[in-house]
Design a protein around this motif. Sequence first.
Motif, PDB file in Angstrom:
ATOM      1  N   GLY A  10       0.735   1.909  -5.819  1.00 47.32           N
ATOM      2  CA  GLY A  10       0.207   1.556  -4.475  1.00 47.32           C
ATOM      3  C   GLY A  10       0.746   2.846  -3.539  1.00 47.32           C
ATOM      4  O   GLY A  10      -0.088   3.745  -3.297  1.00 47.32           O
ATOM      5  N   LYS A  11       1.927   3.052  -3.742  1.00 48.41           N
ATOM      6  CA  LYS A  11       2.458   4.264  -3.026  1.00 48.41           C
ATOM      7  C   LYS A  11       2.560   5.597  -3.791  1.00 48.41           C
ATOM      8  O   LYS A  11       2.097   5.434  -5.027  1.00 48.41           O
ATOM      9  CB  LYS A  11       3.788   4.104  -2.834  1.00 48.41           C
ATOM     10  CG  LYS A  11       4.594   4.882  -1.769  1.00 48.41           C
ATOM     11  CD  LYS A  11       5.918   4.556  -1.546  1.00 48.41           C
ATOM     12  CE  LYS A  11       6.517   5.420  -0.314  1.00 48.41           C
ATOM     13  NZ  LYS A  11       6.425   6.485  -0.410  1.00 48.41           N
ATOM     14  N   VAL A 140       3.990  -1.045 -13.421  1.00 48.40           N
ATOM     15  CA  VAL A 140       3.868  -0.718 -11.841  1.00 48.40           C
ATOM     16  C   VAL A 140       5.081   0.213 -11.744  1.00 48.40           C
ATOM     17  O   VAL A 140       6.346  -0.313 -12.068  1.00 48.40           O
ATOM     18  CB  VAL A 140       4.046  -2.050 -11.120  1.00 48.40           C
ATOM     19  CG1 VAL A 140       4.343  -1.608  -9.617  1.00 48.40           C
ATOM     20  CG2 VAL A 140       2.831  -2.870 -11.369  1.00 48.40           C
ATOM     21  N   VAL A 141       4.919   1.334 -11.240  1.00 50.71           N
ATOM     22  CA  VAL A 141       6.009   2.273 -11.087  1.00 50.71           C
ATOM     23  C   VAL A 141       6.681   2.145  -9.634  1.00 50.71           C
ATOM     24  O   VAL A 141       5.726   2.337  -8.663  1.00 50.71           O
ATOM     25  CB  VAL A 141       5.379   3.692 -11.288  1.00 50.71           C
ATOM     26  CG1 VAL A 141       6.674   4.760 -11.033  1.00 50.71           C
ATOM     27  CG2 VAL A 141       4.931   4.027 -12.674  1.00 50.71           C
ATOM     28  N   THR A 142       7.762   2.026  -9.629  1.00 56.29           N
ATOM     29  CA  THR A 142       8.488   1.886  -8.097  1.00 56.29           C
ATOM     30  C   THR A 142       9.564   2.566  -8.164  1.00 56.29           C
ATOM     31  O   THR A 142      10.484   2.768  -9.232  1.00 56.29           O
ATOM     32  CB  THR A 142       8.825   0.195  -8.336  1.00 56.29           C
ATOM     33  OG1 THR A 142       7.648  -0.604  -8.393  1.00 56.29           O
ATOM     34  CG2 THR A 142       9.278  -0.105  -6.637  1.00 56.29           C
ATOM     35  N   SER A 147       9.825   0.784   1.080  1.00 53.38           N
ATOM     36  CA  SER A 147       8.272   0.961   1.311  1.00 53.38           C
ATOM     37  C   SER A 147       7.773   0.882  -0.199  1.00 53.38           C
ATOM     38  O   SER A 147       6.604   0.404  -0.282  1.00 53.38           O
ATOM     39  CB  SER A 147       7.921   2.207   1.865  1.00 53.38           C
ATOM     40  OG  SER A 147       8.595   3.232   1.273  1.00 53.38           O
ATOM     41  N   SER A 148       8.375   1.542  -1.185  1.00 60.54           N
ATOM     42  CA  SER A 148       7.801   1.644  -2.546  1.00 60.54           C
ATOM     43  C   SER A 148       7.688   0.196  -3.108  1.00 60.54           C
ATOM     44  O   SER A 148       6.624  -0.192  -3.781  1.00 60.54           O
ATOM     45  CB  SER A 148       8.728   2.413  -3.422  1.00 60.54           C
ATOM     46  OG  SER A 148       8.163   2.387  -4.613  1.00 60.54           O
ATOM     47  N   SER A 152       4.424  -1.840  -4.171  1.00 61.66           N
ATOM     48  CA  SER A 152       4.272  -2.356  -5.446  1.00 61.66           C
ATOM     49  C   SER A 152       3.891  -3.890  -5.262  1.00 61.66           C
ATOM     50  O   SER A 152       3.103  -4.328  -6.141  1.00 61.66           O
ATOM     51  CB  SER A 152       5.515  -2.282  -6.359  1.00 61.66           C
ATOM     52  OG  SER A 152       5.691  -0.957  -6.560  1.00 61.66           O
ATOM     53  N   ASP A 153       4.430  -4.586  -4.552  1.00 65.49           N
ATOM     54  CA  ASP A 153       4.101  -6.032  -4.204  1.00 65.49           C
ATOM     55  C   ASP A 153       2.698  -6.236  -4.190  1.00 65.49           C
ATOM     56  O   ASP A 153       1.800  -7.061  -4.512  1.00 65.49           O
ATOM     57  CB  ASP A 153       4.936  -6.632  -3.143  1.00 65.49           C
ATOM     58  CG  ASP A 153       4.838  -8.243  -3.345  1.00 65.49           C
ATOM     59  OD1 ASP A 153       5.045  -8.510  -4.257  1.00 65.49           O
ATOM     60  OD2 ASP A 153       4.959  -8.709  -2.133  1.00 65.49           O
ATOM     61  N   ARG A 154       2.037  -5.248  -3.222  1.00 66.52           N
ATOM     62  CA  ARG A 154       0.819  -5.344  -2.702  1.00 66.52           C
ATOM     63  C   ARG A 154      -0.205  -4.979  -3.943  1.00 66.52           C
ATOM     64  O   ARG A 154      -1.082  -5.790  -4.171  1.00 66.52           O
ATOM     65  CB  ARG A 154       0.447  -4.215  -1.649  1.00 66.52           C
ATOM     66  CG  ARG A 154      -0.813  -4.035  -1.279  1.00 66.52           C
ATOM     67  CD  ARG A 154      -1.206  -5.172  -0.244  1.00 66.52           C
ATOM     68  NE  ARG A 154      -2.399  -4.894   0.670  1.00 66.52           N
ATOM     69  CZ  ARG A 154      -3.381  -5.671   0.470  1.00 66.52           C
ATOM     70  NH1 ARG A 154      -3.786  -6.450  -0.758  1.00 66.52           N
ATOM     71  NH2 ARG A 154      -4.630  -5.576   0.985  1.00 66.52           N
TER      72      ARG A 154
END
Lengths: 270, 254
Positions: A10-11, A140-142, A147-148, A152-154
Amino acid sequence: MAEIIVVTSGKGGVGKTTSSAAIGTGLALRGHKTVLVDFDVGLRNLDLIMGCERRVVFDLVNVINNEATLNQALIRDKRTEGLYILPASQTRDKDALNHEGVERVLNELSEMFDYIVCDSPAGIEKGAQLALYFADTAIVVTNPEVSSVRDSDRILGVLQSKSRKAENGEQVKEHLLLTRYNPARVQAGEMLSVEDVQEILAIPLLGVVPESEAVLKASNQGQPVVLDSESDAGQAYMDAIGRFLGEEREHRFLEVQRKGLFSRVFGRKG
Amino acid sequence: MNSETRISEAPLFQFKNSRVSLNELVLLDYDESRLKAELERHAARLPSLFRQMPVLLNLERLPADKPLPPLDELLAVCRDSELNPIGIRGNSRYDEALCQSLGLSCFGAGARTERSRDETATEVKPDPVAEPPEVAASTEVVEERGSKTRILTTPVRSGQQVYVQGGDLIVLSSVGAGAEVMADGNIHVYGPLRGRAMAGVSGDSGARIFCQSLEAELISIAGYFKACEDLQSEHWKKPVQAFLSGTRLDTVLL
């Protein structure tokens, strides 16, 4: 049939490409025939991290448009046996990708490789959606910051609703890879801890990669960080790959490393 | 004088925000006789669905190079098949005055048409002012299948919306920050509730919200809400239920 892995977040800027390169190389080092596919059309980076930017002739978009065959576009990695790279196009944008084309390319790759590692672009738009649509597994890289974690949740939500597996009523396997982890800053309360992140995302933890100078050095040298087996980040990635392949490995690098007398006196090369 | 005395009297009406689920009739091409025949075939197969079902007409996917179908003719075809067109979605090509004269409301563009089912379930947010009153009563037909309670076992992620029409929602996992859960009935969340929860969205003031850990951005019952700031009391991160006492939204430890 290959297993399709999407590395997503995501981010932007959390380490997707670094992680893709490390995971792809790691899988190949463990003897699995692996291809790294760069989906970040227009912002091509994977070839730089892999140090093959001067060997790019054809790219993913050329293959999708039938302007080149897959064999022409695939770049064989010179350091690691069984590792190939399919670069993205730098001169196009995400609209150059289409569903049918991506499916055809992945199907073809699927017959040649054990693992297909897709490096997703940031965001949740078309490029990212196409990268994750065909995935069997998502990493999923977090980063340990709010915000990250939120993004990731999104993206986990997108994986559950807009992937092929979801449309067929199945579930994409989800793994959490926490990168840029700094135990000292966690201890000081400046950074979310592994437990905090896991509590929010509630997916299995594949690995924790410590913040490390080795990563930047490796990127700039065009050398995936797993090839630096001395570095903490390289070891953390290899641990994660071991876990991915079903091995039991204890999580390391979660605590602040006390410098011993020996290293304090003589220093240690990072 | 007269007008002043009127103001002090009890109000005659109030506006309420309400959400109803509507079906869209998405036209891909237009041919009067074919459309008529196909609608009738559908109506024969699902007669209960077509009993004056309110629909939004979506003409966004009609080929742009072809002339627009005459609106009155299109309405007649729909009404013959027991459909009740109440508005046009994403109208950019018909004259608004024409729509008005035919009793059609204009709704915003359907930019979210490609979303997943969970997300589209709540996509239609008719303007409460423009919405004809009979809609709320007749949409029930559409959702009349199986149990109305919905149970989710996986986390509701940021950006996801879940709406249960005419029933309760039970979430066995967490509701992430930035997620929205809505139900006409009660909402139960057995993980942390970090997003928004709206119970009794169609006006049931007896609906309640139950959660294991109240960390919500907003909770609301029948339109009365409390935002995160007001929720950070002694009940924050505790198991809590929320209900309406009159017009006040109360939270009580479970």
